[in-house]
Design an enzyme around this catalytic site. Structure first.
Site, short mmCIF file in Angstrom:
data_model
loop_
_atom_site.label_atom_id
_atom_site.label_comp_id
_atom_site.label_asym_id
_atom_site.label_seq_id
_atom_site.Cartn_x
_atom_site.Cartn_y
_atom_site.Cartn_z
N PHE A 127 0.80 -1.37 0.05
CA PHE A 127 -0.11 0.40 -0.03
C PHE A 127 0.75 1.18 -0.05
O PHE A 127 2.35 1.67 0.53
CB PHE A 127 -0.72 -0.12 1.09
CG PHE A 127 -1.96 1.18 1.29
CD1 PHE A 127 -3.14 0.99 1.05
CD2 PHE A 127 -1.59 2.30 1.55
CE1 PHE A 127 -4.47 1.45 0.38
CE2 PHE A 127 -3.06 2.71 1.83
CZ PHE A 127 -3.64 3.06 1.24
N ASP A 196 0.95 -4.76 8.91
CA ASP A 196 -0.43 -4.01 8.45
C ASP A 196 -1.14 -4.85 8.26
O ASP A 196 -1.13 -4.97 7.61
CB ASP A 196 -0.31 -2.52 7.05
CG ASP A 196 -1.20 -1.76 7.64
OD1 ASP A 196 -2.59 -1.94 8.03
OD2 ASP A 196 -0.61 -0.72 6.99
N TYR A 221 -11.92 2.05 9.72
CA TYR A 221 -12.61 2.43 8.90
C TYR A 221 -12.96 1.55 8.07
O TYR A 221 -13.93 2.37 6.98
CB TYR A 221 -12.47 3.89 8.39
CG TYR A 221 -11.06 4.82 7.75
CD1 TYR A 221 -10.86 4.04 6.16
CD2 TYR A 221 -10.59 4.97 7.94
CE1 TYR A 221 -10.13 4.37 5.43
CE2 TYR A 221 -8.89 5.27 7.30
CZ TYR A 221 -8.49 4.62 6.02
OH TYR A 221 -7.83 5.19 5.64
N LYS A 222 -12.08 0.72 7.53
CA LYS A 222 -12.56 -0.76 6.77
C LYS A 222 -14.23 -1.49 7.56
O LYS A 222 -15.42 -1.13 7.95
CB LYS A 222 -11.49 -0.94 6.53
CG LYS A 222 -10.79 0.10 5.76
CD LYS A 222 -8.76 -0.19 5.30
CE LYS A 222 -8.56 0.42 4.42
NZ LYS A 222 -7.22 0.50 4.61
N ARG A 368 -12.37 -3.80 -7.25
CA ARG A 368 -12.06 -4.68 -6.28
C ARG A 368 -14.16 -4.58 -5.48
O ARG A 368 -14.54 -3.55 -5.27
CB ARG A 368 -11.19 -3.55 -5.81
CG ARG A 368 -11.18 -4.11 -4.10
CD ARG A 368 -9.85 -3.65 -3.66
NE ARG A 368 -10.69 -2.11 -3.12
CZ ARG A 368 -9.59 -2.23 -2.23
NH1 ARG A 368 -8.65 -2.04 -1.30
NH2 ARG A 368 -10.62 -0.60 -1.06
C1 LIG Z 1 -6.70 1.76 4.38
C2 LIG Z 1 -4.86 1.32 4.18
C3 LIG Z 1 -4.05 2.64 4.45
C4 LIG Z 1 -4.73 3.76 5.35
O1 LIG Z 1 -3.66 5.01 6.03
P1 LIG Z 1 -4.72 5.86 6.42
O2 LIG Z 1 -2.69 6.48 7.22
O3 LIG Z 1 -6.17 5.68 7.20
O4 LIG Z 1 -5.09 6.97 5.58
C5 LIG Z 1 -2.96 2.18 5.52
N1 LIG Z 1 -1.87 0.62 5.14
C6 LIG Z 1 -3.32 -0.29 4.60
C7 LIG Z 1 -2.35 -1.26 3.71
C8 LIG Z 1 -4.30 0.37 3.89
O5 LIG Z 1 -4.74 -1.37 3.58
#
Ligand SMILES: *Cc1c(COP(=O)(O)O)cnc(C)c1O
Length: 409
Positions: A127, A196, A221-222, A368
């Site tokens: 990511f 993560d 938030y997911k 997705r």
């Molecule tokens: C959604 C996601 C993030 C989000 O990071 P934010 O700081 O909340 O924007 C980070 N890492 C991964 C792997 C994600 O899927």
């Protein structure tokens, strides 16, 4: 894969032990929501809780609510609840900051544990925030960031590796790493792994303590349905607390913030990774989402996620041969979303959204779909693929309005 008949779809929904959870979300009519892996929908309890928090705790309680409503204890309380979801020991998780900021704090603090080692390792295609934050942290620390292909990962771990930064479930392909095996392999080389869990928490079984996981971050938030931009969480195993120092030595990570002392003294335990004043409205909204997730039988949740994935995969294989699935076959090796590639994925997704089926597009060519068992029914999957198939076979996505790109895709 054998495709269930319409009658079997109805029977599966009727027998679904999680069916009652759907009503606990405020889902709009006419929408099949397949994007709960990106932004979870609104739990009804959150709207009610927010009204009480804003009018009662803030409006009437004012500053007294830090004590009277235990606002001050919220990062630890909510962290403890998330800890139960991820199989972490009590006192090792706090809800705080964003995933990006938590990555920075833990990458810096964990790398400093091995000053003689010069490399932070991650995988290509991780990511973006994970890659960018790791690169910048490495630069600040005078270390090297090594970005290798997934297939080379295990071989790349050596005596120079201080830390490996990995997403447990890949945001695009849905590929899931073997957490216990990689953590053990790294430990055998004296290296640590920072996991993560953004696409794992609330989505796949997690047992951090049993798997020997020392460091993790994840998103609120997911799948936790904490609301847009909800606070994230971080986990640090107990034996590391006293040895690690957050690079953001904020006053709330101090052992005695209300002493207002000039000198910094880190709080005992995981609290030292707090930085500033917690965003109380967002944090309490997150708690409502976490409470809802905790109320669900986790084994039933994961079993249903597997069923929804298999149904989606079988229906697409039969109805949409133009799409190539990239999420893994094997249930143990994937997350809770399904992904396909198509050269016109963007326009197809826009056409789908216009028909009320909300998934998302990931550049350059991925469609997705989040398969979230708390509120999706088997019939939603069947209906979504029927619409998807109509859009592709009828070439409805070729309408020029489906090629206009907004700022958020
Ligand atoms: C959604 C996601 C993030 C989000 O990071 P934010 O700081 O909340 O924007 C980070 N890492 C991964 C792997 C994600 O899927």
């Amino acid at each position: 894969m054998a495709r269930p008949t319409p009658a079997e779809i109805i029977a599966r929904d009727a027998a679904d032990p999680l069916a009652a959870f759907r009503d606990r979300f405020a889902l709009p009519d006419g929408v099949i929501y397949l994007d709960g892996n990106s932004l979870g929908p609104l739990p009804r309890a959150t709207a009610a809780r927010m009204a009480r928090v804003i009018e009662g705790e803030w409006g009437t309680g004012l500053i007294r609510s830090w004590n009277e409503h235990d606002w001050i204890g919220a990062p630890q309380r909510i962290g403890g609840k998330i800890g139960r979801l991820i199989g972490a020991a009590p006192g090792t998780v706090i809800a705080t900051d964003s995933t990006s900021v938590n990555l920075f704090k833990l990458i810096v603090a964990a790398t400093a544990l091995s000053p003689e080692r010069g490399t932070i390792l991650t995988e290509a295609g991780n990511f973006p925030t994970d890659l960018h934050v790791a690169r910048q942290a490495a630069a600040l620390l005078g270390k090297r960031l090594r970005v290798c292909d997934t297939a080379d990962l295990e071989n790349a771990i050596d005596a120079d590796t201080a830390l490996i930064v990995l997403a447990h479930v890949h945001y695009r392909s849905g590929h899931r790493h073997d957490m216990a095996a990689i953590t053990a392999h790294a430990a055998a080389h004296g290296a640590r792994v920072l996991w993560d869990l953004s696409h794992s928490v609330g989505a796949v079984p997690l047992a951090l303590a049993a798997d020997g996981v020392e460091l993790a971050v994840g998103c609120g938030y997911k799948y936790l349905n904490g609301g847009p931009g909800a606070p994230a969480f971080l986990h640090v195993a107990g034996h590391l607390h006293e040895r690690m120092q957050s690079p953001i030595a904020g006053w709330l990570g101090h052992a005695a913030p209300f002493d207002f002392a000039d000198a910094y003294r880190p709080a005992p335990g995981v609290d030292r990774f707090l930085a500033g004043t917690p965003p109380m409205l967002s944090l309490l909204a997150l708690e409502a989402g976490v409470d809802l997730m905790l109320a669900a039988d986790q084994a039933a949740l994961h079993a249903k996620a597997r069923d929804l994935h298999d149904l989606f995969a079988a229906d697409v294989a039969a109805e949409c041969p133009a799409l190539t699935r990239i999420s893994p076959d094997e249930a143990e090796r994937r997350g809770s979303h399904i992904a396909f590639v198509h050269s016109d994925a963007f326009a197809i997704m826009q056409a789908l959204i216009a028909r009320g089926v909300i998934g998302d597009f990931r550049s350059p060519d991925v469609l997705r779909f989040g398969l979230t068992p708390l509120y999706l029914r088997h019939r939603d999957i069947r209906d979504a693929v029927t619409i998807l198939s109509d859009i592709i076979t009828g070439e409805h996505w070729r309408d020029p309005r489906f090629f206009i790109r907004d700022r958020v895709t």
